[in-house]
Design an enzyme around this catalytic site. Sequence first.
Site, PDB file in Angstrom:
ATOM      1  CE  LYS A 115      -5.048   4.355  -1.118  1.00  0.00           C
ATOM      2  NZ  LYS A 115      -5.178   5.524  -0.236  1.00  0.00           N
ATOM      3  CD  GLU A 199      -6.482  -2.959  -3.932  1.00  0.00           C
ATOM      4  OE1 GLU A 199      -6.882  -2.198  -4.844  1.00  0.00           O
ATOM      5  OE2 GLU A 199      -5.373  -2.845  -3.383  1.00  0.00           O
ATOM      6  CG  HIS A 234      -0.304  -0.988   6.553  1.00  0.00           C
ATOM      7  ND1 HIS A 234      -0.172  -2.022   5.663  1.00  0.00           N
ATOM      8  CD2 HIS A 234      -1.157  -1.417   7.525  1.00  0.00           C
ATOM      9  CE1 HIS A 234      -0.922  -3.049   6.066  1.00  0.00           C
ATOM     10  NE2 HIS A 234      -1.516  -2.709   7.180  1.00  0.00           N
ATOM     11  NE  ARG A 291       2.367  13.516   0.447  1.00  0.00           N
ATOM     12  CZ  ARG A 291       3.162  12.509   0.748  1.00  0.00           C
ATOM     13  NH1 ARG A 291       4.463  12.639   0.545  1.00  0.00           N
ATOM     14  NH2 ARG A 291       2.712  11.375   1.227  1.00  0.00           N
TER      15      ARG A 291
END
Length: 488
Positions: A115, A199, A234, A291
Amino acid sequence: MKKILVANRGEIALRIMKTIKQMGIKTVAVFSEADRNAPHVRFADEAICLGPPPSNQSYLLGDKIIEMAKSHQVDAIHPGYGFLSENAGFAEKVEKNGLVFIGPKSHAIKVMGDKLSAKETVKSYDIPMVPGIDEAITDVKKAKEIADEIGYPILIKASAGGGGKGMRVVEQESQLEEQMKRAISEAESAFGNGAVFIEKYVGSPRHIEIQVLADTHGNVIHLFERECSVQRRHQKVVEEAPSTILTSELRAKMGEAAVNVAKSCDYVGAGTVEFLMDEKKNFYFLEMNTRLQVEHPVTEMITGIDLVEQQIRIARGEELQVQQNDLTINGHALELRVYAEDPTDDFLPSVGTLERYRKPSGKGVRIDDGFEEGMEIPIYYDPMLSKLITYGKTREAALQLMEESINHYEVKGVATTLPFGKFVFNHEAFRSGDFDTHFVKKYYTPEVLKEEEKEEAHLAALMALKLYQADQKTLRIPEVTSEIKPNE
């Protein structure tokens, strides 16, 4: 290409092989001992046993898969999703062994698989980002300084993570140190990499992703969005296309951003750029999945484009035959991931035998699955039984068809997420389009389903009693079993 090996199992292996066969190409399946009699194995032209059931002794054996592909004169390998699909080393080895990897180049997988490096890569394209720090961090003192600067609540995320692992929401400073330790520990355990970053936590977020296609001739297009906000732990459970909240202007902006993300890493093939959207409809780059996605069918339904076919054509070096201006959204599609999980017991996996397995069918109904009645649900893999997809000219029509399809989907022997899906699709928040990633947390409890099950059982009992009482009032005339002769 004359022969393609599908390095995967279950519903996705079967779905990919169906397109491969339609293109007139031979298929090779791989399987573990637990999947010896699985539908994808029987469907393939050839099949190879990789080893015992555990993934690290079968489906994750990249070198063995390449070796078997070469010995079976295979031209290309399609990784599906999961397992080796986002393994840059595997993609590189496939290419080095003279085979075609049906997916992006290893560079793109590597860059977008982390990330932090993904954020760094897309910076020059002015892609909107969630406020935070773009470097790995383990120092709690520094973490506190960053949190004070961007303001609580914050989100601690594993750099190499996914599926909610290594992710922690911190509401206040007193929680920070403990949650950082937990996130780092979980990231190390899940990914072998404890790097985390911080973040700003986006309140009431929507999870919206854009499907992209890129060929080797420099053409990159997007195929609109998918709404993926209904999640448990999640992880997505319900998806739809298009989203109910995107205007044509916002859709164009997000599409352009997704195309730029793909360009930033010289992407080739089918990929998905994921965004978070806040309550003010500001969107922020989250990550890129390099993908095919589990939820790709909803995009296929509204565009009429077979994404697997496009992957193969791109891998063969063909130029995209469709341009951005050619694409339009037609109708609405919904998808429910049907897991062998118990939604009344914290969605824990349900292991057993499919004593009864009958699927709904009809116009606008699509089932992608890899199971049949009588099969065991292996404990070694993801517990998804199937994907139930419905399509209609309008969202309301797709919802109606989804409800009917769930009612006609019969599964006995294991618990499934079908009742949970019914709850979601009937809920006013979902039907109105006014929901976010906190849908399950806000509205769902196991007791809701238990009460519904009690009510259904009560209604069934009343119906049975009514039928019995009506039956008792019916005048019964004995049947004549033999002819009576005169004078007897």
